[in-house]
Design an enzyme around this catalytic site. Structure first.
Site, PDB file in Angstrom:
ATOM      1  N   TRP A 165       8.085   3.728  -0.554  1.00 59.84           N
ATOM      2  CA  TRP A 165       9.532   3.191  -0.823  1.00 59.84           C
ATOM      3  C   TRP A 165       9.833   2.219   0.509  1.00 59.84           C
ATOM      4  O   TRP A 165      10.847   1.511   0.474  1.00 59.84           O
ATOM      5  CB  TRP A 165      10.373   4.040  -1.101  1.00 59.84           C
ATOM      6  CG  TRP A 165      10.443   5.320  -0.126  1.00 59.84           C
ATOM      7  CD1 TRP A 165       9.949   6.477  -0.375  1.00 59.84           C
ATOM      8  CD2 TRP A 165      11.149   5.204   1.202  1.00 59.84           C
ATOM      9  NE1 TRP A 165      10.138   7.201   0.959  1.00 59.84           N
ATOM     10  CE2 TRP A 165      10.707   6.538   1.694  1.00 59.84           C
ATOM     11  CE3 TRP A 165      11.728   4.184   2.052  1.00 59.84           C
ATOM     12  CZ2 TRP A 165      11.282   7.034   3.064  1.00 59.84           C
ATOM     13  CZ3 TRP A 165      12.324   4.809   3.388  1.00 59.84           C
ATOM     14  CH2 TRP A 165      11.756   6.218   3.745  1.00 59.84           C
ATOM     15  N   ASN A 166       9.366   2.400   1.720  1.00 58.72           N
ATOM     16  CA  ASN A 166       9.775   1.842   2.807  1.00 58.72           C
ATOM     17  C   ASN A 166       9.778   0.252   2.902  1.00 58.72           C
ATOM     18  O   ASN A 166      10.545  -0.419   3.615  1.00 58.72           O
ATOM     19  CB  ASN A 166       9.646   2.698   4.209  1.00 58.72           C
ATOM     20  CG  ASN A 166       7.870   2.649   4.415  1.00 58.72           C
ATOM     21  OD1 ASN A 166       6.940   2.261   3.317  1.00 58.72           O
ATOM     22  ND2 ASN A 166       7.185   2.968   5.444  1.00 58.72           N
ATOM     23  N   ARG A 174       0.166  -6.255   0.050  1.00 58.75           N
ATOM     24  CA  ARG A 174      -0.833  -5.759   0.941  1.00 58.75           C
ATOM     25  C   ARG A 174      -2.055  -5.389   0.159  1.00 58.75           C
ATOM     26  O   ARG A 174      -3.172  -5.368   0.530  1.00 58.75           O
ATOM     27  CB  ARG A 174      -0.367  -4.850   2.028  1.00 58.75           C
ATOM     28  CG  ARG A 174      -1.282  -4.639   2.900  1.00 58.75           C
ATOM     29  CD  ARG A 174      -0.696  -4.116   4.196  1.00 58.75           C
ATOM     30  NE  ARG A 174      -0.358  -2.809   4.288  1.00 58.75           N
ATOM     31  CZ  ARG A 174      -0.108  -2.105   5.287  1.00 58.75           C
ATOM     32  NH1 ARG A 174       0.272  -2.863   6.647  1.00 58.75           N
ATOM     33  NH2 ARG A 174       0.404  -0.799   5.464  1.00 58.75           N
ATOM     34  N   LYS A 189       1.401   1.321  -8.891  1.00 60.04           N
ATOM     35  CA  LYS A 189       2.483   2.052  -9.230  1.00 60.04           C
ATOM     36  C   LYS A 189       3.469   2.259  -7.835  1.00 60.04           C
ATOM     37  O   LYS A 189       3.049   2.761  -6.795  1.00 60.04           O
ATOM     38  CB  LYS A 189       2.075   3.668  -9.404  1.00 60.04           C
ATOM     39  CG  LYS A 189       3.200   4.582  -9.999  1.00 60.04           C
ATOM     40  CD  LYS A 189       3.200   5.858  -9.630  1.00 60.04           C
ATOM     41  CE  LYS A 189       3.401   6.342  -8.218  1.00 60.04           C
ATOM     42  NZ  LYS A 189       4.900   6.078  -7.928  1.00 60.04           N
ATOM     43  N   ALA A 191       6.787   3.227  -5.681  1.00 57.11           N
ATOM     44  CA  ALA A 191       7.519   4.423  -5.357  1.00 57.11           C
ATOM     45  C   ALA A 191       8.941   4.412  -6.265  1.00 57.11           C
ATOM     46  O   ALA A 191       9.277   3.431  -6.565  1.00 57.11           O
ATOM     47  CB  ALA A 191       7.966   4.599  -3.887  1.00 57.11           C
ATOM     48  N   SER A 244       2.313   9.524   2.199  1.00 57.17           N
ATOM     49  CA  SER A 244       2.176  10.794   3.181  1.00 57.17           C
ATOM     50  C   SER A 244       0.559  11.356   3.304  1.00 57.17           C
ATOM     51  O   SER A 244       0.039  11.165   2.228  1.00 57.17           O
ATOM     52  CB  SER A 244       3.168  11.913   2.575  1.00 57.17           C
ATOM     53  OG  SER A 244       2.672  12.260   1.433  1.00 57.17           O
ATOM     54  N   GLU A 265      -3.749   4.797   3.723  1.00 59.89           N
ATOM     55  CA  GLU A 265      -2.920   4.510   4.823  1.00 59.89           C
ATOM     56  C   GLU A 265      -1.872   5.563   4.869  1.00 59.89           C
ATOM     57  O   GLU A 265      -0.836   5.714   3.974  1.00 59.89           O
ATOM     58  CB  GLU A 265      -2.255   2.964   4.633  1.00 59.89           C
ATOM     59  CG  GLU A 265      -2.793   1.933   4.495  1.00 59.89           C
ATOM     60  CD  GLU A 265      -3.699   1.521   5.861  1.00 59.89           C
ATOM     61  OE1 GLU A 265      -3.175   2.316   6.994  1.00 59.89           O
ATOM     62  OE2 GLU A 265      -4.553   0.624   6.060  1.00 59.89           O
ATOM     63  N   CYS A 299       5.863   4.135   9.153  1.00 57.83           N
ATOM     64  CA  CYS A 299       4.546   5.024   9.419  1.00 57.83           C
ATOM     65  C   CYS A 299       4.321   4.568  11.064  1.00 57.83           C
ATOM     66  O   CYS A 299       3.797   5.136  11.882  1.00 57.83           O
ATOM     67  CB  CYS A 299       3.568   4.981   8.647  1.00 57.83           C
ATOM     68  SG  CYS A 299       2.831   3.456   8.362  1.00 57.83           S
ATOM     69  N   GLU A 396       6.869  13.462  11.384  1.00 61.13           N
ATOM     70  CA  GLU A 396       7.490  11.937  11.189  1.00 61.13           C
ATOM     71  C   GLU A 396       8.972  12.311  11.292  1.00 61.13           C
ATOM     72  O   GLU A 396       9.418  12.957  10.279  1.00 61.13           O
ATOM     73  CB  GLU A 396       6.833  11.054  10.125  1.00 61.13           C
ATOM     74  CG  GLU A 396       5.564  10.728  10.472  1.00 61.13           C
ATOM     75  CD  GLU A 396       5.219   9.699   9.400  1.00 61.13           C
ATOM     76  OE1 GLU A 396       5.055   8.358   9.768  1.00 61.13           O
ATOM     77  OE2 GLU A 396       4.908  10.069   8.037  1.00 61.13           O
ATOM     78  N   SER A 456       2.215  -4.943  13.320  1.00 63.13           N
ATOM     79  CA  SER A 456       1.873  -5.399  11.680  1.00 63.13           C
ATOM     80  C   SER A 456       1.690  -6.975  11.796  1.00 63.13           C
ATOM     81  O   SER A 456       2.489  -7.581  12.090  1.00 63.13           O
ATOM     82  CB  SER A 456       2.986  -5.020  10.754  1.00 63.13           C
ATOM     83  OG  SER A 456       3.194  -3.563  11.132  1.00 63.13           O
TER      84      SER A 456
END
Ligand code: ADP
Length: 494
Positions: A165-166, A174, A189, A191, A244, A265, A299, A396, A456
């Site tokens: 979701w972030n 990506r 799919k 989040a 995660s 990832e 992350c 985290e 990034s």
């Protein structure tokens, strides 16, 4: 810290305009039984809209549609695939205002950051449009001279793509960028917290000319129940996951049964190292970026900030002053730099981690107290003297909290930096070139930011070592994650 005047998060028109159903075989379809789930606005905690809640059977239908479309996807010429991606790139830019508003509504990040993410997300499409027409091969004489080797690359087959979701748009492009560039049909799919950006992207890809079934989308609340049979069916040949480490491990086990190719990832626990020879203003600016991009919900976020003992007090003062100046509020608010966290669970976790560090002896330089009121806001926080046994040294934080810890020398810094099961990214600030290179070589991470707080970039290979993941996304090698290498041996008697 100041808080924005805006108390109510405005609901943009695109929230109503975006499709809410599953996208299967080129058409929008309801979930079995018309089931839906609510998407919330993290700035208010109120319901934004409802989207389809797929059942395992719906998931299977989407997978079957991708399987049916795989030959057509593989048959597209490289130029046709590139053209679809280029058209989608253009459409993302043309609709950036709406798409940014949509992202802020579902995810909470400030509008300026949402716009930045749309540009970043579009860049993956442009990058992979270029890669689609550069898939290479080879021709080789066998060592004995009695045969020739033709080496070619083919799409790996149907891909399952699972995103977090972030970064609701960029994590999708990506994966979809290289999948489409390589000629793979897919099921994506997103989040459950942030499905709307991907729903909007699907409409854009369709408009850009993607064949029916080339990309299918499912949204659901019980991802485990829906995805596991899809993975175990063996009909997909590839799983690309961002999320995660805990869920990544489960998915790797499921993929083992039919030996699916995987790209993972996973979590990070980035060390951010500041040496006493660094430009302190640059280091503070870098720490702000590495910590506060996306409210710390990345992350790649600096999770442990280690500063050489001679400069840690000054660094702490400057960072705390800058953090305290940031404006917190709904992402739609004027001048807001820090939006809400994604949900109540995230807010609880950040609060608990800070309390745990303070209980173990850390000092609060700024922030550290929940803001209260509606929405999931947490203030920019700087902690000094965070001990090794604090939970946030291993977990985290995923929030706007910067924990400072001193170190003495390079060896000390390397031991601290590598004392984690993760290895996604690390940041090193120093003006000594040799020290910078020594550190970059000794730190166990897939990426290193030297005197910069953001790594990034769609044109660079993003990914981690250790339990941060497998494979790389972006860069020249990003497309290889969706390609198989085939070698054809040809007899050539002398
Ligand atoms: P986070 O803690 O950041 O939400 P997760 O790893 O739980 O990260 O979620 C990342 C993505 O993985 C989301 O799309 C989520 O729905 C999905 N997911 C979570 N659990 C599973 C599972 N058991 N199988 C497949 N996908 C899952």
């Amino acid at each position: 810290m100041s808080t924005s005047q805006t108390t109510q998060s405005a609901r943009p028109a695109i929230v109503d305009a975006v499709p809410k159903d599953l996208f299967v075989g080129g058409s929008w379809q309801q979930a079995t039984g018309g089931k839906t789930f609510d998407v919330l606005d993290p700035a208010t905690g109120e319901v934004l809209c409802a989207v389809a809640d797929a059942s395992p059977e719906d998931g299977r239908r989407a997978l079957d549609a991708a399987v049916a479309a795989q030959p057509a996807m593989a048959a597209l010429s490289p130029r046709q695939r590139a053209d679809i991606l280029t058209r989608a790139f253009d459409l993302l830019h043309r609709r950036i205002d709406d798409l940014a508003a949509l992202m802020t509504a579902e995810m909470g990040k400030p509008l300026a950051e949402a716009r930045g993410e749309i540009v970043y997300a579009a860049e993956f499409l442009r990058h992979f449009a270029g890669e689609a027409v550069r898939i290479d091969g080879g021709y080789q004489v066998s060592p004995a001279g009695d045969a020739r080797f033709l080496i070619t690359k083919q799409p790996v087959g149907v891909a399952l793509l699972i995103t977090p979701w972030n970064f609701p748009m960029a994590m999708g492009t990506r994966k979809l960028g290289p999948a489409i560039a390589a000629g793979c049909a897919s099921v994506i799919k997103p989040a459950p917290q942030t499905p709307l950006s991907m729903l909007a992207l699907i409409d854009i890809l369709r408009e850009a000319g993607l064949p029916d079934g080339g990309v299918n989308l499912i949204t659901c609340t019980d991802a485990g129940a829906v995805l596991e049979p899809m993975i175990r069916s063996g009909l997909a040949r590839k799983l690309s996951f961002t999320g995660s480490t805990k869920v990544g491990r489960i998915l790797l086990e499921q993929c083992a049964e039919k030996v699916l190719r995987t790209s993972m990832e996973l979590g990070g626990n980035a060390p951010f190292l500041v040496f006493d020879d660094a430009d302190l203003d640059e280091a503070v600016a870098g720490a702000l970026q590495a910590k506060m991009r996306n409210m710390g919900e990345a992350c790649t976020a600096a999770n442990r900030i280690y500063v050489q003992s001679g400069v840690i007090d000054e660094f702490g003062r400057r960072l705390a002053a800058r953090m305290a100046e940031l404006t917190v509020g709904p992402g739609t608010g004027d001048g807001v730099q820090v939006g809400p966290l994604i949900d109540a669970a995230a807010l609880t976790k950040v609060t608990e981690l800070v309390q745990d560090a303070v209980d173990r002896g850390a000092t609060v330089l700024t922030g550290g107290v929940q803001l209260g009121g509606a929405g999931y806001f947490y203030p920019p926080t700087v902690l000094s003297g965070v001990p090794r046994d604090a939970r946030m040294s291993d977990e985290e934080i995923f929030g706007p909290v910067a924990p400072l810890t001193p170190f003495e020398d390079e060896d000390d810094a390397v031991v601290l930096a590598n004392d984690t099961e993760f290895g996604l990214v690390s940041y090193v600030f120093t003006n000594d070139l040799r020290r910078a290179l020594r550190m970059a070589e000794r730190i166990e991470s897939g990426m290193v930011g030297l005197n910069q707080g953001v790594v990034s970039n769609p044109a660079a290979p993003f990914g981690g070592v250790k339990q941060s993941g497998l494979g790389r996304e972006g860069g020249a090698i990003g497309i290889d994650e969706f390609l198989e290498t085939k070698y054809i041996g040809i007899a050539m008697p002398k």
